[in-house]
Design a protein around this motif. Structure first.
Motif, mmCIF file in Angstrom:
data_model
loop_
_atom_site.group_PDB
_atom_site.id
_atom_site.type_symbol
_atom_site.label_atom_id
_atom_site.label_comp_id
_atom_site.label_asym_id
_atom_site.label_seq_id
_atom_site.Cartn_x
_atom_site.Cartn_y
_atom_site.Cartn_z
ATOM 1 N N ASP A 87 53.771 9.224 43.197
ATOM 2 C CA ASP A 87 53.190 9.626 41.916
ATOM 3 C C ASP A 87 51.695 9.788 42.079
ATOM 4 N N ALA A 118 47.839 10.308 40.446
ATOM 5 C CA ALA A 118 46.842 10.358 39.385
ATOM 6 C C ALA A 118 45.805 11.393 39.813
ATOM 7 N N VAL A 148 53.899 11.521 31.747
ATOM 8 C CA VAL A 148 53.877 10.685 32.954
ATOM 9 C C VAL A 148 52.936 11.313 33.984
ATOM 10 N N LEU A 149 52.671 10.568 35.014
ATOM 11 C CA LEU A 149 51.945 11.134 36.147
ATOM 12 C C LEU A 149 52.892 12.047 36.917
ATOM 13 N N THR A 160 57.953 3.421 44.019
ATOM 14 C CA THR A 160 56.989 4.517 44.047
ATOM 15 C C THR A 160 55.688 4.092 44.690
ATOM 16 N N SER A 204 51.704 5.235 44.757
ATOM 17 C CA SER A 204 50.781 6.050 43.972
ATOM 18 C C SER A 204 49.603 6.516 44.812
ATOM 19 N N LEU A 259 52.402 6.132 28.404
ATOM 20 C CA LEU A 259 53.117 6.921 29.405
ATOM 21 C C LEU A 259 54.500 6.343 29.677
ATOM 22 N N HIS A 270 53.648 3.981 34.252
ATOM 23 C CA HIS A 270 52.579 4.860 34.707
ATOM 24 C C HIS A 270 51.214 4.550 34.123
ATOM 25 N N ASN A 271 51.175 3.849 32.991
ATOM 26 C CA ASN A 271 49.873 3.422 32.481
ATOM 27 C C ASN A 271 49.207 2.476 33.486
ATOM 28 N N LEU A 292 49.927 2.333 36.743
ATOM 29 C CA LEU A 292 49.596 3.119 37.929
ATOM 30 C C LEU A 292 48.257 3.833 37.745
ATOM 31 N N LEU A 293 48.107 4.423 36.563
ATOM 32 C CA LEU A 293 46.890 5.172 36.280
ATOM 33 C C LEU A 293 45.681 4.253 36.290
#
Lengths: 228, 228
Positions: free
Chosen positions: B21, B23, B49-50, B99, B101, B133, B137-138, B140-141
């Motif tokens: 994934d 960003a 999502v990303l 995943t 990132s 998200l 993913h929040n 991850l971001l």
DNA sequence: ATATTCTGTGTATATTTGACGCACAATAGA
DNA sequence: TCTATTGTGCGTCAAATATACACAGAATAT
């Protein structure tokens, strides 16, 4: 997650095994050491590698790392940090294995590693005398060490490697061993005391000239420092 | 929320899908933005999502990331950096998906994202206005942004986001946008010129008061700086 | 006792960081 | 064309930080 224009048939069900490999660092006799295990099975039979193991179905990778280390050296790690994930399709000669590396910090003198399962040996190696490792583990180790140094430069976190009570010189030797450079005694002292998570005890270490003062760690203050 | 009960016995043959994934950060109109895509399928249908995709059988994760971005925004990334790997067994509600990132830096004005495949939309979002998200993913971001800032603090690497020739003020705006804080103009100038990978050209930017000098990047010097 | 060795503390200096003032250049508007 | 405005380029000054170094005291070894 797909949506590609690829002609690939089953990218979805790609089923690489996933392992966690650990660079377990320990400090003893003035040197930084790393825990290596020797494989007794192919591939790379006879080679030293970082201890690692396959991720279980209900496990997060960090739990895998923790479990592997528990099974191998019988210790609950004091510090465990993810480093990176390696996914070269041919990094494992037999089948595809993706691995995520961690570094850990333990006290070597407390834990005598035992070779189990497919291992023929397990031992501490000086970081300066690491042999050619199996797989891509030399690279994993190098990256893990770099990350450790990086973290240590930001915030002091290597105190878990020290005994309950320790002198500032002992702490300095630890830092020097990990960073691989010598530090000025007075500057180190000033800098480390500027943080406020070292508590001066009333005791002194016997058997050492100068009668150095013993310190202990204020865990709650350290926590605050790490988060804030 | 499930569907697959795992009766798997051997942890060795665990076959979690693995995705990458991304960003993708971009800087435009004075603000840092991130490229998000909106899912048109379950799970998390309708959620942003990303962008990400499954690792191919012959692919390294970084290649997966690069491919996904190429397919989505049609751009060869200028900078791509691995951040972390997430392996919570239930981070994906249907089946197990691990995943890894990455963060990437691109110039938004050059690339209009197009929603393809299972996506209903693709758009740049201000980092300050990111919605809830899908998946994790929040997190991850957030981690990716932290890593970006961290890297930017060490070594300047955001110049890829600037045009071929740029003024120091433009560079400063970029830094401010990414770091999320304002910097003193003169101090920024001094610090950035202390490195020696900015080459002063003889040209000046027209249409701007003050007639600011245009600089360009000395790529070889930058390389030396990044490695050394 | 005396020398040795290590600890503990202070100080002086150089370097880096942060805050700020002012003159010049180019544009915008009258 | 002339003037006001706005942003650039450059320098200074002070604070914080890092670096180098010298000496006295404590415990040990002989």
């Amino acid at each position: 997650m797909d949506g590609t224009l690829n002609i690939r048939v089953t990218p979805q069900t790609s089923a690489a095994a996933h392992t966690a490999d650990c660079a377990v660092f320990g400090f003893s006799k003035g040197e930084l050491r790393v825990l290596l295990v020797q494989r007794a099975v192919e591939p790379f039979s006879g080679y030293w590698v970082l201890p690692g193991g396959a991720m279980g179905d209900e496990e997060r990778l960090e739990e895998t790392a923790r479990r592997v280390l528990l099974e191998l050296v019988g210790v609950r790690d004091l510090y465990l940090q993810q480093v990176a994930t390696y996914s070269d399709p041919v990094r494992h000669p037999v089948r595809r294995v993706v691995t995520t590396s961690y570094y850990a910090l333990v006290k070597p003198e407390n834990h005598t590693p035992i070779a189990r399962g497919y291992l023929s040996e397990a031992a501490w190696h000086k970081l300066t005398e690491v042999p050619e490792l199996g797989f891509d583990h030399n690279r994993l180790l190098q990256d893990a060490h770099h990350r450790l140094i990086q973290h240590l430069r930001d915030r002091p976190l290597a105190f878990d490697l020290l005994p309950e009570r320790f002198t500032l010189t002992e702490a300095q030797k630890l830092y020097e061993g990990i960073l691989g450079e010598s530090l000025d005694r007075r500057n180190f002292r000033r800098k480390i005391l500027a943080y406020d998570f070292l508590i001066e005890t009333s005791e002194k270490r016997a058997g050492v000239k100068g009668g150095p003062i013993l310190y202990r760690l204020d865990r709650s203050a350290l926590e605050r420092e790490m988060n804030g």
